[in-house]
Motif scaffolding. Structure first.
Motif, PDB file in Angstrom:
ATOM      1  N   SER A   1      10.353   4.516  -7.041  1.00  0.00           N
ATOM      2  CA  SER A   1      10.486   3.077  -7.118  1.00  0.00           C
ATOM      3  C   SER A   1       9.134   2.439  -7.403  1.00  0.00           C
ATOM      4  N   GLN A   2       9.153   1.322  -8.080  1.00  0.00           N
ATOM      5  CA  GLN A   2       7.934   0.542  -8.295  1.00  0.00           C
ATOM      6  C   GLN A   2       7.655  -0.410  -7.144  1.00  0.00           C
ATOM      7  N   GLN A   3       8.561  -0.478  -6.193  1.00  0.00           N
ATOM      8  CA  GLN A   3       8.380  -1.346  -5.042  1.00  0.00           C
ATOM      9  C   GLN A   3       7.542  -0.659  -3.982  1.00  0.00           C
ATOM     10  N   SER A   4       6.755  -1.433  -3.263  1.00  0.00           N
ATOM     11  CA  SER A   4       5.893  -0.865  -2.226  1.00  0.00           C
ATOM     12  C   SER A   4       6.705  -0.218  -1.103  1.00  0.00           C
ATOM     13  N   SER A   5       7.954  -0.666  -0.914  1.00  0.00           N
ATOM     14  CA  SER A   5       8.809  -0.107   0.132  1.00  0.00           C
ATOM     15  C   SER A   5       9.283   1.294  -0.215  1.00  0.00           C
ATOM     16  N   GLY A   6       9.208   1.665  -1.487  1.00  0.00           N
ATOM     17  CA  GLY A   6       9.720   2.956  -1.937  1.00  0.00           C
ATOM     18  C   GLY A   6      11.207   2.977  -2.192  1.00  0.00           C
TER      19      GLY A   6
END
Length: 200
Positions: free
Chosen positions: A194-199
């Protein structure tokens, strides 16, 4: 497939409690209970959730196969599937698709996700397990059903439960024995993350 002497419901429960004491076998709870050993891989480029054609289904299956092969389950793979019922009895089932895809699985245990919920609103999770010879393509029907959101709460693992693989409609969550092993697997496929910091 019937339970073997080595892997039957009581033995599997005992092994799970030894390996994963912080979490009952709710697949969607794993990432929250073991965040330092968890990684999520997306099953299509651009984090697309659902396949639209056979080319995209092939990508979904190739990614699952790649990660599972790197995890190396050995000769036998444990497959845990779930059904839901309105009471503790195993029937009637809400999602009968599970029994079509895994008709030989044996009932492992019954779980209640929220015991505080009012009885008339409770949903019970019925867990089923089976062991199958591991090879590429052995669980493609199951993986496609998961990708199409026809099955949920699936867990794949080696018979010693040293790692857990939870395919979902959109990718897979993997929980490894150590943070270092998680990081090594994560580094193998950075383009699937994922490109989100949360994964997520």
């Amino acid at each position: 497939m019937t339970p073997s002497q080595e892997l039957n419901p009581p033995a599997l429960t005992e092994l799970w409690e030894q390996r994963w004491p912080e979490c009952p076998p709710f697949a969607h709870w794993l990432r929250g209970r073991y965040p330092d050993r968890w990684v999520r891989f997306h099953s299509l480029p651009g984090s697309k959730r659902y396949a639209d054609n056979e080319t995209e289904y092939a990508i979904v299956l190739d990614r699952h196969h790649a990660v599972l092969s790197e995890l190396d389950p050995g000769a036998v793979l444990l497959v845990v599937t779930s059904e839901w019922t309105e009471g503790p009895a195993t029937t009637p089932q809400i999602w009968p698709r599970r029994s079509e895809i895994a008709p030989s699985a044996w009932h492992w245990q019954t779980l209640l996700e929220d015991p505080e919920e009012e009885p008339e609103h409770r949903t019970y999770t019925q867990l089923y397990a089976e062991t199958i010879p591991w090879r590429r393509g052995a669980i493609d029907v199951l993986l496609r059903a998961v990708a199409d959101d026809e099955l949920a709460n699936v867990i794949l693992a080696p018979t010693d439960l040293r790692w857990l693989y939870h395919p979902y409609d959109g990718g897979a969550d993997v929980v490894l024995p150590t943070r270092e092993q998680r990081d090594a697997l994560k580094a193998q496929h950075p383009e699937w993350l994922s490109q989100q910091s949360s994964g997520l």
